[in-house]
Design a protein around this motif. Structure first.
Motif, PDB file in Angstrom:
ATOM      1  N   GLU A 139      34.015  23.674  42.180  1.00 55.43           N
ATOM      2  CA  GLU A 139      33.191  23.763  43.376  1.00 55.43           C
ATOM      3  C   GLU A 139      33.438  22.619  44.349  1.00 55.43           C
ATOM      4  N   ARG A 147      36.338  32.370  37.549  1.00 53.32           N
ATOM      5  CA  ARG A 147      35.557  31.187  37.912  1.00 53.32           C
ATOM      6  C   ARG A 147      36.116  30.520  39.165  1.00 53.32           C
ATOM      7  N   TYR A 148      37.436  30.418  39.219  1.00 55.59           N
ATOM      8  CA  TYR A 148      38.075  29.743  40.344  1.00 55.59           C
ATOM      9  C   TYR A 148      38.112  30.642  41.588  1.00 55.59           C
ATOM     10  N   HIS A 181      27.055  31.855  38.549  1.00 52.54           N
ATOM     11  CA  HIS A 181      27.035  31.978  37.088  1.00 52.54           C
ATOM     12  C   HIS A 181      26.918  33.429  36.649  1.00 52.54           C
ATOM     13  N   LEU A 234      30.200  35.087  36.989  1.00 55.22           N
ATOM     14  CA  LEU A 234      31.119  34.661  35.930  1.00 55.22           C
ATOM     15  C   LEU A 234      30.804  35.365  34.616  1.00 55.22           C
TER      16      LEU A 234
END
Length: 357
Positions: free
Chosen positions: A242, A265-266, A323, A326
């Motif tokens: 982040e 996530r990325y 989150h 993800l």
């Protein structure tokens, strides 16, 4: 209308700067209190702590831009409303649409500043802060397993025991496989330094070759190792996704895809980086409906408190959706943009309702 726009912009900029000064002072104080717990660990003294806190400020600036813009705009509009200046602007022919457009034009400066901090200033400052702290406390950057960090590089699997703050590699093991994924060679190096253009220089190298039923061992003082790995990719170990720049995130996503590894996530962090600057505009539009309320309807203090609550809600929703995306494998663009779209929809709905009254 230009005069009104300049006056409005000046009031918002002044209010937002005041809010930033207060919020940054508060966050710097919290960082200082947190770091004092490690005072005396290694060479981590008060000057190093103050340097660490100062280098963390750009990251707080980036994170707080939407909240500070919301509170600053609410404060400026509340002041205009309290002095009946907002009423005079409305009577002068400044429609809600033109007022919103003026807010967006004013907010473009915040968007550019958010991009500047997010892409150029914050990643470097965060990396310097972590390097300063790690060097002072003699800490290791990352060890994801007891055996160290594991990475996949084309047909090779790389194990690194330790990564120093300057991205020097300690205890490097490279397991090389052929096209049929049969183990071909294992290389071990005590230390590796990055040179240029995907080239590492490994020192004190021991290579074990597997050729059919026989093995041979070769020792080399130095070995040039070509790899797609570079300090920018390894910087994810120093800075959380982040806080990385969008370009470095893109590079790392490409690297993971090439090695058939999970990227969600990325990707969420990348889309959040692209969407986050425009959240400032959403927060400023969100403040507009409250200008219709006179001071007696809640007071300036009440509007400031409301701005803090809305800003914190937006920040929390951003984190929650990242989150959830993800965990549930939601599309990264949806996970990154939904909070801003939701708040924009609420703001437009409130403006429509105020216009209908």
């Amino acid at each position: 209308m230009r005069i009104l726009h300049r006056y409005l912009a000046r009031e918002i900029y002044a209010s937002t700067a005041f809010v930033f000064a207060a919020l940054l002072s508060l966050f710097a104080f919290f960082d200082l209190i947190h770091e004092l717990g490690d005072l005396g660990k290694g060479n981590y003294r008060l000057p190093q702590i103050m340097g660490f806190v100062a280098l963390n400020l750009p990251g707080h600036v980036y994170e707080l831009f939407p909240i500070a813009a919301l509170i600053g705009t609410l404060f400026a509009l509340a002041q205009l409303s309290a002095h009946s200046e907002f009423t005079v602007m409305r009577v002068s022919g400044l429609s809600t649409q033109r007022f919103a457009l003026s807010l967006m034009q004013t907010g473009m400066v915040f968007v550019l500043l958010t991009l500047l901090f997010g892409e150029l200033i914050t990643p470097g400052a965060e990396r310097m802060a972590e390097q300063l702290r790690l060097k002072a406390t003699s800490s290791v950057v990352a060890q994801e397993f007891r055996s160290g960090l594991w990475l996949k590089d084309d047909r090779s699997f790389v194990n690194v025991r330790e990564i120093l703050p300057d991205t020097t590699l300690l205890g490097v093991k490279i397991f090389q496989y052929d096209s049929g994924y049969h183990l071909k060679m294992v290389s071990y190096s005590d230390r590796g330094h990055y040179e240029t253009e995907g080239r590492w220089l490994l020192e004190d190298v021991t290579q074990t070759h597997f050729e059919g039923d026989r093995t041979t061992v070769e020792k080399l003082p130095q070995l040039a190792w070509k790899s797609v790995l570079n300090p920018d990719i390894l910087s994810v170990l120093l800075v959380v996704p982040e806080q990385m720049s969008a370009w470095n995130l893109y590079q790392y996503v490409v690297h993971l895809r090439e090695n058939k590894q999970k990227t969600i996530r990325y990707e969420i962090a990348l889309w959040s980086k692209l969407a986050y600057p425009f959240a400032t505009l959403v927060m400023m539009i969100f403040a507009l409906p409250f200008a219709y309320h006179q001071t007696r309807s809640g007071g300036i203090g009440g509007k400031i408190f409301l701005g803090i609550m809305v800003g914190l809600s937006f920040h929390l929703l951003n984190r929650v959706f990242a989150h959830l995306g993800l965990l549930n494998d939601w599309p990264p663009l949806f996970s990154a943009s939904f909070p801003a779209i939701a708040f924009l929809s609420i703001a437009l709905g409130m403006i429509w309702w105020m216009e209908r009254r």
